[in-house]
Write an enzyme that holds these catalytic residues in place. Sequence first.
Site, PDB file in Angstrom:
ATOM      1  N   GLU A 254       0.694  -1.160  -0.162  1.00  0.00           N
ATOM      2  CA  GLU A 254       0.159   0.019  -0.137  1.00  0.00           C
ATOM      3  C   GLU A 254       0.875   1.302   0.172  1.00  0.00           C
ATOM      4  O   GLU A 254       1.612   1.409   0.859  1.00  0.00           O
ATOM      5  CB  GLU A 254      -0.928   0.125   1.000  1.00  0.00           C
ATOM      6  CG  GLU A 254      -1.780   1.154   1.059  1.00  0.00           C
ATOM      7  CD  GLU A 254      -2.896   1.413   2.299  1.00  0.00           C
ATOM      8  OE1 GLU A 254      -2.822   2.747   2.710  1.00  0.00           O
ATOM      9  OE2 GLU A 254      -3.368   0.430   2.649  1.00  0.00           O
ATOM     10  N   CYS A 288      -2.668   7.960   4.405  1.00  0.00           N
ATOM     11  CA  CYS A 288      -2.503   7.604   2.904  1.00  0.00           C
ATOM     12  C   CYS A 288      -3.866   7.846   2.269  1.00  0.00           C
ATOM     13  O   CYS A 288      -3.957   8.202   1.064  1.00  0.00           O
ATOM     14  CB  CYS A 288      -2.105   6.411   2.821  1.00  0.00           C
ATOM     15  SG  CYS A 288      -3.070   5.220   3.632  1.00  0.00           S
TER      16      CYS A 288
END
Length: 488
Positions: A254, A288
């Site tokens: 990720e 994020c």
Amino acid sequence: MPVATTPYTDFDLMPLAGKWRHGSSAGRLTDTDPYRGDVLLEMPQATVEDVDAAYAGALDAQAAWAATTPGERAAIFLRAAEVLDRRQEELVGWLIREAGTTRTRALVEIGIVRATTMAAVTHTSLGEETVASDVPGKENRIYTRPVGVVAVISPWNFPMHLSYRSVAPALAVGNTVVLKPAEDTPVTGGLLLAKVLEEAGLPPGVLSVVIGPGSEIGDAIVAHPIPRVISFTGSTRVGQGIPAKAGVKRLALELGGNGPFVVLDDADLDRAVEAAVFSNYWHQGQICMATNRVIVDAAVHDEFVDRFVAAARALVTGDPGQAGTQIGPVINDKQLRGVRDKVARSVDAGARLLLAGEPHGPTGRVLPPHVLLGTNDVATAVEEVFGPVATIIKADGEQDALRIANDTTYGLSSAVFSGDVERGIAFALRVEAGMTHVNDTTVHDDVHVAFGGEKQSGLGRFGGDWVLEDLTTRHWVSVQHERRPLPF
């Protein structure tokens, strides 16, 4: 009456191959409070030799751990949930001091970690399935097994959660784990989790934590021949180099995000503004999944901007330990400089700065919320900002909003607001992202959601039951019960 709990100590040690000991490096890590600047601890760091020892210990411990029953593993996670409850204030305090989180955000993170613990209880049973055969007398069975040893590399921004979301399911199915947390958050990203799980009864060697600079031990963790899976959460720049170094391993990556938050012309502006402010500024924008770009239809643009700026201006900045604080410190000076540089370059390129302010606080890292009006090609729109900065972009209708949303190399989280849910869903399905929220924030807190990125935002999925795909392997066993003629 609550039972008194002695606080955890000895955070200058790390659990390596079943023993808590100092890292072997002559270099020392100094862990500081990002708001006050206080030194929280100093510790010798891990070396490549320590990484070797951690992996060897994990390999030695894995067979016995995998042989434990699902009930035995589930019982450890149930006890871990009790430890989390009993030590909640201790854990919250560490998140505030080490990661600079506000108290309310720390409580959310502990809640997610606890929910992940309870989800791990349900992951301990792997089972088997039978598949039909068109060959007379043949039986086909598929057995699901742990992969073996898993490496987890986690970031500083949501340290406990982003470590534990891989560590917990990996352990639950019978893998052993070597965890490398970020240097900014060695305690909340790794050592606290090891302490909690040890107190809950996790056997020695099943989880090792190695703490050291990625520049010195990162390649060794990724390239080592023992781990079968590398789970990495971090920057796109670092993540892009992992496949070449890892070799033939499973990768769950990720990486960075550039979340578009789209407001269509029929949106409920009260809800949209509230969600957009949260998505941009929660945890100083250091998430994020945070919104990077707010894309607003021209028909409602001006009104949205006025409301958004007023709401952002009202946010309370300062000491993350104070109950009313909504924006605390940026994690370190390098990160702060990077955020301010992106803002400056955007203004130089023609963006209008509607709201700003100078950093303040004991370390000068509390950056007030910033709002810019810009286009999709200014720095704060093109690059992942990872700070309390919102860039609002005007769109000429729905198709233009979609074009702007997808005009990025990233594809992590996104959101769209519309008064017509079906219109919102239809828009969401055209967004190039791993996740799109309709009439909600870009930041999710549901551990049952399987989440990951598209394009340069990653590979694989985290969370939910999908995470088990990367952490288990299937072994096909066929049995021929009766002799049959072979086609030879």
